[in-house]
Scaffold this active site. Sequence first.
Site, short mmCIF file in Angstrom:
data_model
loop_
_atom_site.label_atom_id
_atom_site.label_comp_id
_atom_site.label_asym_id
_atom_site.label_seq_id
_atom_site.Cartn_x
_atom_site.Cartn_y
_atom_site.Cartn_z
N TYR A 106 0.83 -1.21 0.00
CA TYR A 106 0.00 0.00 0.00
C TYR A 106 0.86 1.25 0.00
O TYR A 106 0.58 2.23 -0.72
CB TYR A 106 -0.93 0.01 1.21
CG TYR A 106 -1.72 1.29 1.32
CD1 TYR A 106 -2.70 1.62 0.39
CD2 TYR A 106 -1.47 2.20 2.36
CE1 TYR A 106 -3.41 2.81 0.48
CE2 TYR A 106 -2.18 3.38 2.46
CZ TYR A 106 -3.16 3.68 1.52
OH TYR A 106 -3.85 4.87 1.62
N ARG A 113 0.99 7.14 -6.62
CA ARG A 113 -0.18 8.02 -6.70
C ARG A 113 0.21 9.45 -6.35
O ARG A 113 -0.21 10.40 -7.02
CB ARG A 113 -1.28 7.51 -5.77
CG ARG A 113 -2.52 8.38 -5.76
CD ARG A 113 -3.68 7.77 -4.99
NE ARG A 113 -3.34 7.50 -3.59
CZ ARG A 113 -4.24 7.10 -2.68
NH1 ARG A 113 -5.51 6.92 -3.04
NH2 ARG A 113 -3.88 6.86 -1.43
N TYR A 163 0.13 13.29 6.37
CA TYR A 163 0.59 12.33 7.35
C TYR A 163 2.10 12.42 7.55
O TYR A 163 2.84 12.66 6.59
CB TYR A 163 0.25 10.90 6.91
CG TYR A 163 -1.17 10.46 7.18
CD1 TYR A 163 -2.07 11.23 7.89
CD2 TYR A 163 -1.61 9.22 6.71
CE1 TYR A 163 -3.36 10.80 8.13
CE2 TYR A 163 -2.89 8.77 6.95
CZ TYR A 163 -3.77 9.57 7.66
OH TYR A 163 -5.04 9.14 7.89
N GLU A 286 -13.73 -0.48 7.53
CA GLU A 286 -13.68 0.81 6.83
C GLU A 286 -15.04 1.02 6.16
O GLU A 286 -15.61 0.07 5.63
CB GLU A 286 -12.57 0.79 5.79
CG GLU A 286 -12.44 2.04 4.96
CD GLU A 286 -11.26 1.98 4.00
OE1 GLU A 286 -11.49 2.17 2.80
OE2 GLU A 286 -10.13 1.73 4.48
#
Length: 292
Positions: A106, A113, A163, A286
Amino acid sequence: MTGSLGVALEELDLPSADLGVHTGLAGFGDAWLTGRSEGRLRYAEEGGFLFVSAVVPPSVRYAEAVRALYAELFALTKRVGYPTICRLWHYIGRINGTTADGLETYRDFCVGRALAFEEVGATMPAASAVGSAHEGVSVCLLATRAGALTAIENPLQVPAYRYPGQHGPKSPSFSRATYLRQDAGGTLFLSGTASILGHETAHPGDLAGQLATTFGNVEAVVHERNLARHGVDAGFGLADFDRVTAYVRHADDLAAVEASCRAAFGAGTAVRLLRADLCRSDLLVEVEGVIT
């Protein structure tokens, strides 16, 4: 399809099945992919909206391939006249596994991305990223011809794109929600929302605690006060959602999550459950959704 966004989103919803058998993406294909193909991009247009699907093949690392695919997606939406990307979905094989460089899959995906968004300077839309039993990375995109899109953040959370470095070399590139204002009215797209406060997971290992925090985060995002801070003249509660999808890490938790979602959102909200791994190994559930 009738051309209405409501119908389009009904068709976009994943069926109530384990992503492990990949019925989610098969459902996308049945509903949307009767349009055109351009290289590896397959897309359909209806009622002022564009839906695109593409796959990054299995690899030992993904950052550069994801960056390249995003560049193709951005170019397509611009070329065919759908400049506003409302929503993105990602289905990532071995999402909590590691690449050849020792980076979590991830986090490797997030690098690619982020690089793509840095190149174009685009507004970061609402998004979800969950695991898939199939290898590779599948990306689905919804864009529109017209309307004003506002990115919405959560006052209880650090924006994902800010983050700190402990969450990976590049932060996740998405907003907590997007609000699309068109002549016909507004639509709110809620990103995948989980038990995160600030930037840290809350209640690891505690399903009840994670559900309560997740619902609290959803409420905070869609509340009138929060939307007003973003210049949006609207306000909602959990009962205003037309539909929600809950992704659940452990199959044994499906029944409890379904009961909690139905109690929280109420009888007027369609609830769908899928078994899927999540972007953090300590997250158990989620939730994403749409208000039209």
